[in-house]
Enzyme design. Sequence first.
Site, PDB file in Angstrom:
ATOM      1  CB  SER A  14      43.870  37.816  37.588  1.00 58.03           C
ATOM      2  OG  SER A  14      42.923  38.789  37.177  1.00 58.03           O
ATOM      3  CG  HIS A  72      43.475  34.885  34.236  1.00 60.35           C
ATOM      4  ND1 HIS A  72      42.982  33.707  33.718  1.00 60.35           N
ATOM      5  CD2 HIS A  72      42.405  35.523  34.775  1.00 60.35           C
ATOM      6  CE1 HIS A  72      41.677  33.628  33.940  1.00 60.35           C
ATOM      7  NE2 HIS A  72      41.288  34.717  34.575  1.00 60.35           N
ATOM      8  CG  ASP A  86      39.811  38.082  34.902  1.00 64.19           C
ATOM      9  OD1 ASP A  86      39.342  36.955  34.671  1.00 64.19           O
ATOM     10  OD2 ASP A  86      40.700  38.297  35.748  1.00 64.19           O
ATOM     11  CG  MET A 130      34.617  41.116  33.854  1.00 62.59           C
ATOM     12  SD  MET A 130      34.694  41.753  35.538  1.00 62.59           S
ATOM     13  CE  MET A 130      35.896  40.642  36.254  1.00 62.59           C
ATOM     14  CG  HIS A 178      37.787  34.168  32.703  1.00 63.95           C
ATOM     15  ND1 HIS A 178      37.774  34.328  34.079  1.00 63.95           N
ATOM     16  CD2 HIS A 178      36.591  33.609  32.387  1.00 63.95           C
ATOM     17  CE1 HIS A 178      36.629  33.893  34.568  1.00 63.95           C
ATOM     18  NE2 HIS A 178      35.887  33.454  33.563  1.00 63.95           N
ATOM     19  CG  MET A 190      33.789  36.307  33.367  1.00 60.58           C
ATOM     20  SD  MET A 190      34.658  37.032  34.765  1.00 60.58           S
ATOM     21  CE  MET A 190      36.209  37.451  33.985  1.00 60.58           C
ATOM     22  N   GLY A 235      33.124  38.331  38.309  1.00 60.25           N
ATOM     23  CA  GLY A 235      32.764  39.745  38.186  1.00 60.25           C
ATOM     24  C   GLY A 235      33.675  40.677  38.956  1.00 60.25           C
ATOM     25  CG  PHE A 236      33.076  42.298  41.611  1.00 60.23           C
ATOM     26  CD1 PHE A 236      33.126  43.659  41.295  1.00 60.23           C
ATOM     27  CD2 PHE A 236      31.859  41.632  41.489  1.00 60.23           C
ATOM     28  CE1 PHE A 236      31.985  44.333  40.871  1.00 60.23           C
ATOM     29  CE2 PHE A 236      30.711  42.294  41.066  1.00 60.23           C
ATOM     30  CZ  PHE A 236      30.767  43.651  40.758  1.00 60.23           C
ATOM     31  N   GLY A 237      37.443  41.010  41.523  1.00 58.17           N
ATOM     32  CA  GLY A 237      38.602  40.440  42.196  1.00 58.17           C
ATOM     33  C   GLY A 237      38.419  40.601  43.700  1.00 58.17           C
ATOM     34  CG  ASP A 273      39.636  33.044  37.720  1.00 59.62           C
ATOM     35  OD1 ASP A 273      40.233  33.779  38.531  1.00 59.62           O
ATOM     36  OD2 ASP A 273      39.163  33.458  36.643  1.00 59.62           O
ATOM     37  N   GLY A 274      39.823  32.606  41.394  1.00 60.86           N
ATOM     38  CA  GLY A 274      39.114  33.389  42.408  1.00 60.86           C
ATOM     39  C   GLY A 274      39.522  33.039  43.830  1.00 60.86           C
ATOM     40  N   GLY A 275      40.033  34.032  44.533  1.00 59.42           N
ATOM     41  CA  GLY A 275      40.359  33.842  45.950  1.00 59.42           C
ATOM     42  C   GLY A 275      41.514  32.889  46.205  1.00 59.42           C
ATOM     43  N   GLY A 289      44.883  37.042  41.505  1.00 58.49           N
ATOM     44  CA  GLY A 289      44.891  38.486  41.254  1.00 58.49           C
ATOM     45  C   GLY A 289      45.364  39.252  42.460  1.00 58.49           C
ATOM     46  CB  SER A 290      43.565  40.334  45.527  1.00 59.19           C
ATOM     47  OG  SER A 290      42.409  40.609  44.801  1.00 59.19           O
TER      48      SER A 290
HETATM   49  C1  DX5 Z   1      36.863  37.089  38.759  1.00 55.75           C
HETATM   50  C2  DX5 Z   1      37.996  36.907  37.796  1.00 55.75           C
HETATM   51  C3  DX5 Z   1      39.270  36.535  38.442  1.00 55.75           C
HETATM   52  C4  DX5 Z   1      39.798  37.558  39.397  1.00 55.75           C
HETATM   53  C5  DX5 Z   1      40.598  36.830  40.433  1.00 55.75           C
HETATM   54  O1  DX5 Z   1      35.712  37.328  38.060  1.00 55.75           O
HETATM   55  O2  DX5 Z   1      37.695  35.908  36.860  1.00 55.75           O
HETATM   56  O3  DX5 Z   1      40.267  36.193  37.485  1.00 55.75           O
HETATM   57  O4  DX5 Z   1      40.597  38.527  38.795  1.00 55.75           O
HETATM   58  O5  DX5 Z   1      40.939  37.752  41.402  1.00 55.75           O
HETATM   59  P1  DX5 Z   1      41.303  37.338  42.881  1.00 55.75           P
HETATM   60  O6  DX5 Z   1      42.509  36.459  42.807  1.00 55.75           O
HETATM   61  O7  DX5 Z   1      41.582  38.656  43.535  1.00 55.75           O
HETATM   62  O8  DX5 Z   1      40.112  36.630  43.459  1.00 55.75           O
HETATM   63 ZN    ZN Z   2      39.413  35.133  35.501  1.00 57.64          ZN
END
Ligand code: DX5
Ligand code: ZN
Length: 220
Positions: free
Chosen positions: A9, A34, A36, A38, A67, A69, A143-145, A176-178, A198-199
């Site tokens: 991401s 990927h 994102d 928003m 993606h 949002m 909404g957030f990584g 998707d996420g964490g 992402g992170s």
């Molecule tokens: C969250 C996004 C994710 C995000 C994932 O709203 O849809 O794609 O970037 O980031 P990580 O891997 O850091 O949770």
């Molecule tokens: Zn995403």
Amino acid sequence: MSKIKIAPSLLAADFGNLQKDVEMVNQSEAAWHHLDIMDGLFVPNISYGMPVIKAIAKHATKPLDVHLMIVDPDRYIKTFADLGASVLTVHYEACTHLHRTLQAIKAAGMKAGVALNPHSSVNLLEETINDIDLVCIMSVNPGFGGQSFIQNTYKKVIALKKMIVDQGATTLIEIDGGVTDANAKQLSEAGADVLVAGSFVFKSQNPTATISALSKIAST
Ligand code: DX5
Ligand code: ZN
């Protein structure tokens, strides 16, 4: 078990040097980029818009997994097709007429994805699963990584996989996420086909090696 797809991401990339990070993904074992998007309404954050996506698309050599949002995503289907999206994912919670939206995405030449927030049951897709190319199970609140993975996700992946098999659908399951090396294997075993990270990728010392490691952990 088939080889899992890793989709880094770019939300966690260095926006001051986006070309470098896009090229890193190009040269890595990642399958997709990927993106994102928003709008500050559907989620309490604004990420980036069309000019930035255009810049990413200019350098990306792998499919763009977009993606959305955003509220009322139908407004931008043609725009994202023109920008070069391969997969366009809308949120179940943002679509009043999901079936119509899926048909419009496909008519515009893209694969149609549906994302589910953590509170939304996979059973909501029982009537449309054969029309969906990809289901994105959100394993954090969007909404957030950089948030922590929600453990209930495994149960949802198993239930969704069963629905896909029972109905003879070809839908891919994306998480998707964490996502980290701590949950990749269990997600893959539960039935995931695509892992967004992402992170875990971009904040690591060596993102290319992290992508390879994630792919290896999830595919063995
Ligand atoms: C969250 C996004 C994710 C995000 C994932 O709203 O849809 O794609 O970037 O980031 P990580 O891997 O850091 O949770
Ligand atoms: Zn995403």
